[in-house]
Design an enzyme around this catalytic site. Structure first.
Site, PDB file in Angstrom:
ATOM      1  N   GLY A   1       0.786  -1.233   0.000  1.00 13.73           N
ATOM      2  CA  GLY A   1       0.000   0.000   0.000  1.00 13.73           C
ATOM      3  C   GLY A   1       0.815   1.280   0.000  1.00 13.73           C
ATOM      4  N   SER A   2       2.020   1.229  -0.572  1.00 13.22           N
ATOM      5  CA  SER A   2       2.785   2.488  -0.607  1.00 13.22           C
ATOM      6  C   SER A   2       2.128   3.498  -1.552  1.00 13.22           C
ATOM      7  CB  SER A   2       4.246   2.240  -0.996  1.00 13.22           C
ATOM      8  OG  SER A   2       4.347   1.833  -2.333  1.00 13.22           O
TER       9      SER A   2
ATOM     10  N   GLU B   1       5.990   6.118  -9.179  1.00 10.85           N
ATOM     11  CA  GLU B   1       4.564   5.772  -9.035  1.00 10.85           C
ATOM     12  C   GLU B   1       3.900   6.736  -8.049  1.00 10.85           C
ATOM     13  OE1 GLU B   1       4.297   1.661  -7.850  1.00 10.85           O
ATOM     14  OE2 GLU B   1       4.398   0.984  -9.917  1.00 10.85           O
TER      15      GLU B   1
ATOM     16  N   ASP C   1      -3.798  -5.329 -18.265  1.00  9.93           N
ATOM     17  CA  ASP C   1      -2.700  -4.372 -18.491  1.00  9.93           C
ATOM     18  C   ASP C   1      -2.704  -3.812 -19.919  1.00  9.93           C
ATOM     19  OD1 ASP C   1      -1.851  -4.888 -15.895  1.00  9.93           O
ATOM     20  OD2 ASP C   1      -0.423  -6.420 -16.512  1.00  9.93           O
TER      21      ASP C   1
ATOM     22  N   SER D   1       3.164   3.038 -15.376  1.00 12.62           N
ATOM     23  CA  SER D   1       2.072   3.584 -16.196  1.00 12.62           C
ATOM     24  C   SER D   1       0.781   3.586 -15.392  1.00 12.62           C
ATOM     25  CB  SER D   1       1.824   2.705 -17.431  1.00 12.62           C
ATOM     26  OG  SER D   1       3.004   2.470 -18.150  1.00 12.62           O
TER      27      SER D   1
ATOM     28  N   MET E   1      -4.134  -7.741  -6.495  1.00 10.44           N
ATOM     29  CA  MET E   1      -3.568  -8.865  -7.234  1.00 10.44           C
ATOM     30  C   MET E   1      -4.600  -9.842  -7.802  1.00 10.44           C
ATOM     31  SD  MET E   1      -0.535  -7.912  -7.278  1.00 10.44           S
ATOM     32  CE  MET E   1       0.314  -9.291  -8.047  1.00 10.44           C
TER      33      MET E   1
ATOM     34  N   ASN F   1      -5.677   1.766 -12.956  1.00 12.17           N
ATOM     35  CA  ASN F   1      -4.666   0.882 -12.370  1.00 12.17           C
ATOM     36  C   ASN F   1      -3.294   1.522 -12.555  1.00 12.17           C
ATOM     37  OD1 ASN F   1      -3.543  -1.566 -11.303  1.00 12.17           O
ATOM     38  ND2 ASN F   1      -3.035  -2.208 -13.395  1.00 12.17           N
TER      39      ASN F   1
ATOM     40  N   HIS G   1       0.627   0.247 -13.186  1.00  9.21           N
ATOM     41  CA  HIS G   1       1.374  -0.954 -13.546  1.00  9.21           C
ATOM     42  C   HIS G   1       2.868  -0.612 -13.601  1.00  9.21           C
ATOM     43  CE1 HIS G   1       2.130  -4.865 -15.312  1.00  9.21           C
ATOM     44  NE2 HIS G   1       2.930  -4.258 -16.176  1.00  9.21           N
TER      45      HIS G   1
HETATM   46  C1  GRF Z   1       3.109  -1.264  -7.604  1.00  6.96           C
HETATM   47  O1  GRF Z   1       4.377  -1.490  -8.106  1.00  6.96           O
HETATM   48  C2  GRF Z   1       2.095  -1.174  -8.715  1.00  6.96           C
HETATM   49  O2  GRF Z   1       2.635  -0.706  -9.902  1.00  6.96           O
HETATM   50  C3  GRF Z   1       1.672  -2.617  -8.877  1.00  6.96           C
HETATM   51  O3  GRF Z   1       1.679  -3.132  -7.586  1.00  6.96           O
HETATM   52  C4  GRF Z   1       2.616  -2.440  -6.782  1.00  6.96           C
HETATM   53  C5  GRF Z   1       1.905  -2.003  -5.537  1.00  6.96           C
HETATM   54  O4  GRF Z   1       2.791  -1.441  -4.608  1.00  6.96           O
HETATM   55  N1  GRF Z   1       0.392  -2.691  -9.532  1.00  6.96           N
HETATM   56  P1  GRF Z   1       2.236  -0.833  -3.247  1.00  6.96           P
HETATM   57  O5  GRF Z   1       1.403  -1.933  -2.565  1.00  6.96           O
HETATM   58  O6  GRF Z   1       1.406   0.359  -3.584  1.00  6.96           O
HETATM   59  O7  GRF Z   1       3.447  -0.515  -2.438  1.00  6.96           O
END
Ligand code: GRF
Length: 214
Positions: free
Chosen positions: A13-14, A175, A146, A137, A91, A108, A110
């Site tokens: 969840g970062s 991100e 995707d 992205s 996931m 989303n 990715h």
């Molecule tokens: C991220 O790298 C995102 O691109 C992918 O899953 C990861 C989630 O990271 N879909 P976090 O849980 O938000 O740290």
């Protein structure tokens, strides 16, 4: 009025944290109505609770099919009057009916420069292929995984001896910049999905003019 979003996640969840931080700094006019996870041990749920955001765990084992799981998910989103559903490390594959009913209202992030490296393990695959650039992205979700139209990308350099963990960290940093940015645009109605194309301020965009390097 503030954009009502739900964040769906399965892990750390970062990205959720980056969105929470942007809201708390008053950078974006977005309200996270609920954080939903398919995993009870997701650290993202703790992050949400710490920020006083409602959370829900939907237990996949309770549902006989993907469709039934997605119906339960839909009920929660409808109940909270969610305007935009934000996948952030969720996931599970979502069913076609779920995705089709939320076209343009489901995004989303990715960890690759789509259309390159769809699927999993993107960082190692980019290194193995000898890429000098990688990235992230943000895209609208469409039934093909995707594959939806890209709203914004950010790239990072791959330097000699980068391993996949180091690269993942670099990608995470960008991100955390681009996801809040896209939410800001959507909250201001600057971004729209029409006929499977992304419009920014009413003009169609492609990846090239909506990407930046951090
Ligand atoms: C991220 O790298 C995102 O691109 C992918 O899953 C990861 C989630 O990271 N879909 P976090 O849980 O938000 O740290």
């Amino acid at each position: 009025m503030s954009l009502a979003i739900a964040v769906l996640l399965s892990g750390n969840g970062s990205n959720l944290q980056a969105i929470i931080d942007a809201i708390q700094r008053n950078e974006i006019d977005v309200t996270i109505k609920i954080v939903i996870s398919d995993r009870l041990d997701a650290k993202g749920l703790e992050r949400a609770k710490k920020a006083n955001i409602a959370t829900t765990f939907i237990e996949p084992a309770k549902y006989q099919s993907r469709l039934q799981f997605d119906e339960a998910l839909s009920d929660i989103l409808d109940r909270h009057k969610i305007q935009l559903t934000v996948l952030a490390g969720f996931m599970r594959i979502l069913s076609d009916p779920f995705v089709s009913s939320r076209l343009g209202k489901l995004i989303n992030i990715h960890p690759s420069l789509l259309p390159k490296y769809k699927g999993l393990n993107t960082h190692q695959r980019a290194i193995d292929a000898g890429e000098t650039e990688h990235g992230a992205s943000v895209h609208f979700v469409t039934p093909k995984i995707d594959d939806g139209p890209v709203i914004l990308q950010a790239s990072v350099s791959i330097v000699k001896n980068d391993n996949s963990e180091q690269l993942k960290q670099k990608v995470h940093q960008v991100e955390h910049v681009i996801y809040p940015k896209v939410l800001d645009w959507i909250s201001k109605a600057r971004i729209e999905l029409k006929n499977n194309r992304v419009f920014f301020d009413g003009e169609v965009i492609d990846n090239e003019n909506r990407s930046f390097t951090v």
